[in-house]
Design an enzyme around this catalytic site. Structure first.
Site, short mmCIF file in Angstrom:
data_model
loop_
_atom_site.label_atom_id
_atom_site.label_comp_id
_atom_site.label_asym_id
_atom_site.label_seq_id
_atom_site.Cartn_x
_atom_site.Cartn_y
_atom_site.Cartn_z
CG HIS A 134 -6.51 5.16 -6.92
ND1 HIS A 134 -5.26 4.33 -6.56
CD2 HIS A 134 -7.12 5.67 -6.29
CE1 HIS A 134 -5.38 4.15 -5.37
NE2 HIS A 134 -6.44 4.73 -4.80
CD GLN A 149 -10.58 1.46 -4.46
OE1 GLN A 149 -10.92 0.78 -4.77
NE2 GLN A 149 -8.83 1.26 -3.70
CG HIS A 186 -4.38 11.34 3.47
ND1 HIS A 186 -3.41 11.41 4.41
CD2 HIS A 186 -5.12 12.59 2.59
CE1 HIS A 186 -2.64 12.85 4.00
NE2 HIS A 186 -3.96 13.61 2.90
CG HIS A 226 -5.42 8.36 -1.82
ND1 HIS A 226 -5.90 7.78 -0.99
CD2 HIS A 226 -5.46 7.57 -2.46
CE1 HIS A 226 -5.66 6.55 -0.60
NE2 HIS A 226 -5.36 5.77 -1.72
P1 AMP Z 1 -6.27 2.88 -1.59
O1 AMP Z 1 -6.68 1.26 -1.43
O2 AMP Z 1 -7.80 3.11 -2.69
O3 AMP Z 1 -6.57 3.14 -0.42
O4 AMP Z 1 -4.81 3.16 -2.36
C1 AMP Z 1 -3.87 3.67 -1.37
C2 AMP Z 1 -2.84 3.72 -2.65
O5 AMP Z 1 -1.79 3.75 -1.61
C3 AMP Z 1 -2.25 2.50 -3.25
O6 AMP Z 1 -2.62 2.69 -5.03
C4 AMP Z 1 -0.79 1.56 -2.53
O7 AMP Z 1 -0.15 1.16 -3.98
C5 AMP Z 1 -0.61 3.18 -2.66
N1 AMP Z 1 0.73 3.22 -1.28
C6 AMP Z 1 0.53 2.28 -0.19
N2 AMP Z 1 1.28 3.44 0.61
C7 AMP Z 1 2.06 3.89 -0.17
C8 AMP Z 1 3.10 5.12 -0.13
N3 AMP Z 1 3.34 4.39 1.74
N4 AMP Z 1 4.00 5.68 -0.52
C9 AMP Z 1 2.82 5.97 -2.25
N5 AMP Z 1 2.24 4.74 -2.11
C10 AMP Z 1 1.36 4.38 -1.05
#
Ligand code: AMP
Length: 162
Positions: A105, A90, A101, A103
Site C-alpha cells: 500500500h 498487510q 496476493h 501488495h
Molecule cells: P489488504 O486488505 O491489505 O489486502 O488490501 C487490499 C486492497 O486492495 C484494498 O486497498 C482494496 O481497496 C484494494 N482492492 C480490492 N479489490 C480491488 C480491485 N479490484 N482493484 C483495485 N484495488 C482493489
C-alpha cells in the site's frame, strides 16, 4: 516503461486489474489504482506473479517490488500535494490482508489527514473498519467503491509521471 498505456491485464488474487488501471510496471511488478482508496492517491504495487505471502517471493521479486514502490511513492507524493508517505504490507489474514496476493500500500500523507497518525492503519484494515462501525473515523466517506472510468482516469494521469 514509458507513459504509454499498459497493454495487459493482471491478476490481483481473484480480481482482474485491467490494463487501464495499471499506471506503471517493471520487470516483475506492476502498480495500479485502488478500488477503495483510504486517502487521495492510495495506490497499490504487486508482483506480477500471484503470490499470497511476502515470504514466498523470490529475492528478485522483493527487490523489484520495493524499487517500484519507491518510484511510485516519489511520484505520487508531490502529485497529490502530500509531504510524506505510508508504505505498508498487510502480510496474512491476521495482519489484515484481504486480497491473497502480495501488495504494497502506498499512501500520500499530509498534516492532519488523520487525527492520530496510526489511525491510517485502521483505515487500511478492512477488518478493523468493519468491526468498528459508528466510531469517530468516518472511513467509508472517503472509501466508496470507484467506477472503472474513475480509476482509468486516475491511472491515465499517473502514467504521465513515469
Ligand atoms: P489488504 O486488505 O491489505 O489486502 O488490501 C487490499 C486492497 O486492495 C484494498 O486497498 C482494496 O481497496 C484494494 N482492492 C480490492 N479489490 C480491488 C480491485 N479490484 N482493484 C483495485 N484495488 C482493489
Amino acid at each position: 516503461m514509458s507513459s504509454a498505456a499498459c497493454s495487459q491485464d493482471y491478476s490481483f488474487g481473484p480480481h482482474t486489474i485491467h490494463a487501464s488501471e495499471v499506471f506503471v510496471e517493471s520487470t516483475l511488478s506492476f502498480a495500479f489504482v485502488n478500488l477503495k482508496p483510504v486517502v487521495p492517491g492510495h495506490v497499490l504495487i504487486s508482483p506480477k506473479r500471484v503470490v499470497p505471502r511476502f515470504a514466498a517471493l523470490s529475492a528478485d521479486e522483493v527487490a523489484d517490488l520495493w524499487v517500484l514502490a519507491q518510484r511510485v511513492g516519489a511520484a505520487v507524493e508531490p502529485h497529490f500535494g502530500a509531504t510524506s508517505l505510508t508504505l505498508t504490507i498487510q502480510d496474512g489474514e491476521q495482519a489484515g490482508q484481504s486480497v491473497p496476493h502480495v501488495h504494497v500500500h502506498c499512501l500520500p500523507r499530509r498534516a492532519g489527514d488523520f487525527e492520530k497518525n496510526d489511525e491510517v492503519y485502521d483505515a487500511i484494515d478492512e477488518h478493523t473498519r468493519m468491526h468498528r462501525p459508528g466510531e469517530r473515523l468516518d472511513l467509508d466517506a472517503e472509501r466508496r467503491v470507484r467506477t472503472r472510468a474513475e480509476m482509468a482516469a486516475e491511472a491515465g494521469a499517473l502514467r504521465k509521471l513515469f
